[in-house]
Motif scaffolding. Structure first.
Motif, PDB file in Angstrom:
ATOM      1  N   TYR A  33       0.911  -1.178   0.068  1.00 29.86           N
ATOM      2  CA  TYR A  33       0.042  -0.116  -0.233  1.00 29.86           C
ATOM      3  C   TYR A  33       0.997   1.282  -0.046  1.00 29.86           C
ATOM      4  O   TYR A  33       1.832   1.315   0.618  1.00 29.86           O
ATOM      5  N   TYR A  35       0.038   5.144   1.171  1.00 25.77           N
ATOM      6  CA  TYR A  35      -0.833   6.062   1.740  1.00 25.77           C
ATOM      7  C   TYR A  35      -0.037   7.600   1.820  1.00 25.77           C
ATOM      8  O   TYR A  35       1.127   7.877   1.958  1.00 25.77           O
ATOM      9  N   GLY A  42      -5.594  11.526   9.332  1.00 24.68           N
ATOM     10  CA  GLY A  42      -5.444  10.007   8.982  1.00 24.68           C
ATOM     11  C   GLY A  42      -4.883   9.800   7.737  1.00 24.68           C
ATOM     12  O   GLY A  42      -5.079  10.501   6.689  1.00 24.68           O
ATOM     13  N   PRO A  43      -4.368   8.482   7.491  1.00 23.32           N
ATOM     14  CA  PRO A  43      -3.750   8.347   6.246  1.00 23.32           C
ATOM     15  C   PRO A  43      -4.949   8.131   5.142  1.00 23.32           C
ATOM     16  O   PRO A  43      -5.963   7.607   5.424  1.00 23.32           O
ATOM     17  N   LEU A  91       3.328   7.108   3.260  1.00 24.14           N
ATOM     18  CA  LEU A  91       3.834   5.930   3.986  1.00 24.14           C
ATOM     19  C   LEU A  91       3.445   4.731   3.056  1.00 24.14           C
ATOM     20  O   LEU A  91       2.377   4.419   2.367  1.00 24.14           O
ATOM     21  N   SER A  99      -7.004 -10.991   5.553  1.00 24.99           N
ATOM     22  CA  SER A  99      -7.283  -9.846   6.260  1.00 24.99           C
ATOM     23  C   SER A  99      -6.892 -10.073   7.728  1.00 24.99           C
ATOM     24  O   SER A  99      -6.652  -9.123   8.496  1.00 24.99           O
ATOM     25  N   ILE A 103      -0.395  -5.896   9.229  1.00 26.66           N
ATOM     26  CA  ILE A 103       0.269  -4.888   8.300  1.00 26.66           C
ATOM     27  C   ILE A 103       1.422  -4.013   8.921  1.00 26.66           C
ATOM     28  O   ILE A 103       1.280  -3.579  10.015  1.00 26.66           O
ATOM     29  N   PHE A 105       3.828  -1.052   8.444  1.00 24.83           N
ATOM     30  CA  PHE A 105       4.268   0.484   7.865  1.00 24.83           C
ATOM     31  C   PHE A 105       5.534   0.830   7.952  1.00 24.83           C
ATOM     32  O   PHE A 105       6.367   0.233   8.815  1.00 24.83           O
ATOM     33  N   GLY A 106       6.149   1.299   6.927  1.00 31.55           N
ATOM     34  CA  GLY A 106       7.634   2.046   7.059  1.00 31.55           C
ATOM     35  C   GLY A 106       7.399   3.463   7.831  1.00 31.55           C
ATOM     36  O   GLY A 106       6.352   3.704   8.353  1.00 31.55           O
TER      37      GLY A 106
ATOM     38  N   HIS B  34      -8.167  -4.338  13.543  1.00 34.46           N
ATOM     39  CA  HIS B  34      -6.959  -4.102  13.601  1.00 34.46           C
ATOM     40  C   HIS B  34      -6.790  -2.833  14.308  1.00 34.46           C
ATOM     41  O   HIS B  34      -7.325  -1.692  14.209  1.00 34.46           O
ATOM     42  N   TYR B  36      -3.853   0.162  15.273  1.00 34.77           N
ATOM     43  CA  TYR B  36      -2.300   0.577  15.269  1.00 34.77           C
ATOM     44  C   TYR B  36      -2.159   1.878  16.187  1.00 34.77           C
ATOM     45  O   TYR B  36      -3.315   2.652  16.302  1.00 34.77           O
ATOM     46  N   GLN B  38       0.269   5.525  16.278  1.00 36.12           N
ATOM     47  CA  GLN B  38       1.293   6.295  15.624  1.00 36.12           C
ATOM     48  C   GLN B  38       1.722   7.559  16.416  1.00 36.12           C
ATOM     49  O   GLN B  38       1.354   8.268  17.120  1.00 36.12           O
ATOM     50  N   PRO B  44       2.649   4.114  11.549  1.00 34.40           N
ATOM     51  CA  PRO B  44       1.954   3.509  12.378  1.00 34.40           C
ATOM     52  C   PRO B  44       2.457   2.343  13.008  1.00 34.40           C
ATOM     53  O   PRO B  44       3.122   1.361  11.987  1.00 34.40           O
ATOM     54  N   TYR B  87      -5.396   4.283  15.824  1.00 32.94           N
ATOM     55  CA  TYR B  87      -6.155   4.089  14.655  1.00 32.94           C
ATOM     56  C   TYR B  87      -6.876   2.636  14.991  1.00 32.94           C
ATOM     57  O   TYR B  87      -6.261   1.641  15.108  1.00 32.94           O
ATOM     58  N   ARG B  91      -9.865  -4.242   8.028  1.00 33.43           N
ATOM     59  CA  ARG B  91      -9.331  -4.788   7.111  1.00 33.43           C
ATOM     60  C   ARG B  91     -10.259  -5.881   6.152  1.00 33.43           C
ATOM     61  O   ARG B  91     -10.623  -6.853   6.903  1.00 33.43           O
ATOM     62  N   LEU B  98      -7.835  -1.501   3.546  1.00 33.87           N
ATOM     63  CA  LEU B  98      -7.751  -0.914   4.908  1.00 33.87           C
ATOM     64  C   LEU B  98      -8.937   0.140   5.082  1.00 33.87           C
ATOM     65  O   LEU B  98      -8.617   1.194   4.133  1.00 33.87           O
ATOM     66  N   PHE B 100      -9.645   3.192   7.228  1.00 32.31           N
ATOM     67  CA  PHE B 100      -9.120   3.809   8.819  1.00 32.31           C
ATOM     68  C   PHE B 100     -10.073   4.643   9.338  1.00 32.31           C
ATOM     69  O   PHE B 100     -11.063   5.186   8.741  1.00 32.31           O
ATOM     70  N   GLN B 102     -10.697   8.058  11.941  1.00 31.75           N
ATOM     71  CA  GLN B 102      -9.955   9.263  11.951  1.00 31.75           C
ATOM     72  C   GLN B 102      -8.865   9.478  13.097  1.00 31.75           C
ATOM     73  O   GLN B 102      -7.812  10.227  13.049  1.00 31.75           O
TER      74      GLN B 102
END
Lengths: 114, 110
Positions: A33, A35, A42-43, A91, A99, A103, A105-106, B34, B36, B38, B44, B87, B91, B98, B100, B102
């Motif tokens: 992904y 983002y 948010g992303p 991102l 599912s 996941i 993230f970088g 899920h 997460y 940040q 995240p 967040y 999924r 995904l 999300f 807010q």
């Protein structure tokens, strides 16, 4: 286990210039992904790949943004020409496709357009 | 389309439990929930996820309502390092999209 690698970490460019971001996902992750995250928000999904195929690019501004994942491994996101409103963190995330998989993230690539 | 709703911000005192709610009334049967978080200037970070049953790990617990239309992330003893944006994400099993929320900005007071 190595994480999702992104580069460059920070980039400042002038409007109308171009920029490219690179992402190397975790080995074996078919789903990737990109983002966009504007400060304080948010992303927002730009594009999702499954191997080298595009699953969702409905929110990608295709007149200026492009992305590819040619060999189904690493990916590049390009912006050309950049606008001031493109200033954001980009991102990259990767995962196995189920599912219930985590996941990853970088750290993100921070873009400032001046 | 499915969506998640979270409070914009919450406050907690250090070493007290924190319950972060999320509503996802349009969740589908195979969507995983899920969570997460940040931290500033970082991507995240995974906290926990689940499908139907409550889940526990070393970071937190996830309580999922019986009808799956809401969930709560529980931090048992908040520390200053838990201050972050949390967040709640759905999924999709079909396509792996995904969704999300807010995000809830959690502040922890010493």
């Amino acid at each position: 286990e190595a994480g999702v690698a992104q580069s460059p970490r920070y980039k400042i460019i002038e409007k109308r210039q171009s920029v490219a971001f690179w992402c190397n996902p975790i080995s074996g992750h078919a789903t990737l992904y990109w983002y966009q995250q504007i400060l304080g928000q948010g992303p927002k999904l730009l594009i999702q790949f499954q191997n080298n195929g595009v699953v969702d690019d409905s929110q990608l501004p295709k007149d200026r943004f492009s992305a590819e994942r040619l060999k189904g491994v690493d990916s590049t996101l390009k912006i050309q020409p950049a606008k001031l409103e493109d200033s954001a963190v980009y991102l990259c995330a990767s995962s196995f496709p189920f599912s219930g998989n985590t996941i990853y993230f970088g750290e993100g690539s921070w873009l400032t357009v001046v | 389309d499915a969506k998640t709703t979270q409070p914009n911000s919450m406050e907690s005192n250090e070493e007290e439990p924190v319950h972060l709610p999320c509503n996802h009334s349009t969740i589908s049967g195979t969507d995983y929930i899920h969570w997460y978080r940040q931290l500033p200037s970082q991507g995240p970070e995974y906290v926990i996820h689940g499908l139907t049953s409550n889940v526990n790990n070393r970071m937190a617990s996830l309580a999922i309502a019986e009808d799956r239309k809401s969930s709560t992330l529980i931090l048992h003893r908040a520390t200053l390092r838990d201050a972050a944006v949390y967040y709640c994400i759905l999924r999709r099993n079909q396509g792996g999209k995904l969704i999300f929320g807010q995000g809830t900005e959690l502040s922890v007071k010493p």
